[in-house]
Design a protein around this motif. Structure first.
Motif, PDB file in Angstrom:
ATOM      1  N   GLN A  39     -17.022  30.550 -25.941  1.00 44.51           N
ATOM      2  CA  GLN A  39     -15.999  30.992 -26.898  1.00 44.51           C
ATOM      3  C   GLN A  39     -16.150  30.241 -28.223  1.00 44.51           C
ATOM      4  O   GLN A  39     -16.069  30.837 -29.308  1.00 44.51           O
ATOM      5  N   TYR A  40     -16.373  28.946 -28.158  1.00 42.18           N
ATOM      6  CA  TYR A  40     -16.520  28.151 -29.388  1.00 42.18           C
ATOM      7  C   TYR A  40     -17.751  28.589 -30.170  1.00 42.18           C
ATOM      8  O   TYR A  40     -17.719  28.686 -31.414  1.00 42.18           O
ATOM      9  N   ARG A  82     -15.462  28.183 -22.154  1.00 44.52           N
ATOM     10  CA  ARG A  82     -14.903  27.644 -23.391  1.00 44.52           C
ATOM     11  C   ARG A  82     -16.027  27.380 -24.404  1.00 44.52           C
ATOM     12  O   ARG A  82     -15.863  27.632 -25.598  1.00 44.52           O
ATOM     13  N   ASP A 135     -20.009  26.503 -19.974  1.00 49.97           N
ATOM     14  CA  ASP A 135     -18.757  27.071 -19.465  1.00 49.97           C
ATOM     15  C   ASP A 135     -18.211  28.107 -20.450  1.00 49.97           C
ATOM     16  O   ASP A 135     -18.716  28.272 -21.559  1.00 49.97           O
TER      17      ASP A 135
END
Length: 539
Positions: A334-335, A331, A329
């Motif tokens: 992004q991490y 997120r 996903d």
């Protein structure tokens, strides 16, 4: 520690006299003694002169005048006697000349002899007897005609002889008295001469003694104390700071000695303090060497032990980012991006810290460096960023100085790259480099027309890790200007920001204009640097 001073014993009032007072009193006493001696000498000379004048101008002339008076009267008697025996007037010529001579001699005697006294009485007796003989015998016979003169002279011959004998006796007595007075004057003159010579000799001896006393007083009161003080001062100056300076002589010289000794004690205290400070500095230097050794060990660990796991983290996070991009996903993507960015920034930060720690430690080869060549090489290294930004770089003729080529290259690279990085979006970037000789230093200025630095941050920007902007706006670790400051100071200069420059920023820094190192010295430096590098690699 300063030596303890022994208590000063009680001194006499003369001990409080200064050199000036001793000199004033000594000069006054000397002048008084010389004045007395001069007065005595003048008196003896005056007395001798007075007696000499009495003898030369009175006694001797008076005796001579008495003799001339006797001669004049004898001539008169001779003339009268001849005229009385022959009746010829030619014999009256000695008589008349004798009268003239008598008058002159009597006038001289009256001038020379005092108004009273035995000499004046003798003159009166002689004149009275002369007048009696002249009145009774000489004048009547001389006035008689030639024919009557002979009988008249024969008639008065016995009376004339008796009168002239009495006159002769009076003249003999007069001359005896004048002769005695002259002899007495001669004796007085001899006595006055002996007294004068004795007084002058005594004055000479006293002057010599006075000069000796003055010399001895100056020697004991000034020369010897000054020599002793100088010897003590030289001994202290030679390094024997525990040697006490003796204070002797007049009060001012003793005060001078006390001041010198106080200075010695102060120096002793300062030396003791300096020795304590030196020991503390030695301890701090040893601690600093230990700390530097630990920092070098840390730098080695950071450059080897930390770099390896950091590279693994960075490599695997980048691998995750490439392989699973779009499969997870948003997120998760992004991490993973945060992890990759953090690992990359950590690696850049560690490399910058290593470069910062190497300034003056690893790169430390002082040799002749052509700054014009260094700047040209820096511009070539940054040519991509310079061309993309449209930056114009111009510089004055740059000198050759003594320094470390690598460090000076880092200095120019940071300054020029900062000028390109912090350009103003509304202006075409321009960078100008200036150089001017100021005595034993070169003064450089790097100017741009970028966004500039506020005056309140002129010092803050040279502190490590101090940033004025976020990493999103302008990337970087905040070490560049701190490294510039360290490099400039390592080369014996200073770096500041010109607060009056606008628009943009103007960095001003100085570098020492030294002579190039000798080839042997350069070889030794290279060997030392290589040895240090090998030792760091082995540690």
């Amino acid at each position: 520690m300063a030596t303890d001073r022994t208590p000063t014993p009680s001194r006499s009032p003369l001990a409080n006299w200064t050199t000036r007072r001793w000199l004033r009193v000594g000069v006054t006493v000397s002048l008084a003694v010389l004045a007395v001696l001069g007065g005595v000498g003048v008196w003896t000379l005056s007395r001798a002169a007075t007696i000499t004048d009495e003898l030369v101008n009175r006694r001797s002339p008076a005796l001579n005048s008495a003799v001339r008076l006797e001669t004049a009267l004898v001539n008169q008697e001779t003339g009268i006697r001849g005229y009385g025996l022959s009746g010829e007037e030619v014999f009256l010529q000695p008589y008349r000349e004798g009268l003239t001579q008598e008058k002159a001699a009597v006038g001289e005697l009256r001038r020379l002899l005092p108004d009273t006294g035995r000499e004046r009485g003798d003159l009166g007796t002689v004149l009275a007897k002369a007048e009696a003989w002249q009145g009774d015998i000489a004048k009547p016979v001389a006035a008689a005609p030639p024919g009557d003169a002979v009988p008249q002279a024969a008639q008065r011959a016995a009376d004339g002889k008796a009168a002239f004998d009495a006159l002769r006796a009076a003249m003999d007595a007069q001359q005896d008295h004048l002769l005695q007075a002259r002899v007495a004057a001669v004796d007085d003159l001899d006595g006055a001469t002996r007294l004068r010579d004795g007084v002058l000799a005594t004055i000479a001896v006293l002057i010599v003694l006075l000069a000796a006393l003055v010399f001895e007083g100056l020697r004991r009161g000034i020369t010897v104390p000054l020599a002793r003080l100088g010897a003590d001062a030289r001994q202290v100056a030679g390094g024997t700071f525990t040697h006490e300076v003796a204070a002797t002589g007049p009060a001012d010289l003793r005060r001078l000695g006390d001041d010198v000794d106080a200075m010695r004690r102060r120096l002793l205290d300062e030396l003791a303090f300096t020795e304590r400070a030196r020991r503390q500095l030695d301890e701090q230097a040893a601690e600093l060497r230990r700390s530097n050794s630990e920092l070098e060990q840390f730098a080695y660990v950071a450059s080897h032990d930390l770099q390896e796991p950091l590279r693994k983290v960075s490599s695997f996070t980048q691998l995750l980012q490439r392989r699973y991009a779009g499969q997870l996903d948003a997120r998760a993507d992004q991490y993973i991006g945060f992890a990759v960015d953090g690992a990359n920034r950590m690696q850049v930060l560690i490399n910058d810290l290593l470069n910062f720690s190497r300034v003056g430690r690893v790169h430390n080869e002082h040799r002749a460096v052509d700054l014009g060549t260094v700047v040209d090489q820096t511009v070539d290294a940054l040519s991509v960023a310079i061309e993309e930004s449209g930056t114009t770089v111009v510089h004055d003729p740059l000198p050759t100085i003594v320094g470390d080529t690598t460090q000076l290259g880092i200095l120019w690279q940071n300054l020029i790259s900062n000028a390109v990085k912090f350009r103003h979006p509304d202006r075409t970037p321009e960078i100008r480099i200036e150089a001017a000789r100021e005595g034993e230093r070169w003064r450089f200025a790097v100017s741009d027309n970028g966004i500039g630095i506020a005056p309140e941050f002129a010092e803050k920007v040279f502190v490590i890790f101090q940033r004025l902007h976020t990493k999103e706006a302008y990337p970087g670790s905040g070490i560049g200007l701190a490294m510039c400051k360290k490099i400039v100071e390592f080369h014996g200069g200073t770096i500041t920001i010109d607060p009056d420059h606008s628009p943009g920023t103007r960095f001003v820094f100085t570098l020492a204009a030294g002579k190039p190192a000798e080839p042997e010295a350069e070889a030794v430096a290279e060997t030392s640097a290589a040895g240090a590098g090998r030792a760091g690699a082995r540690s």
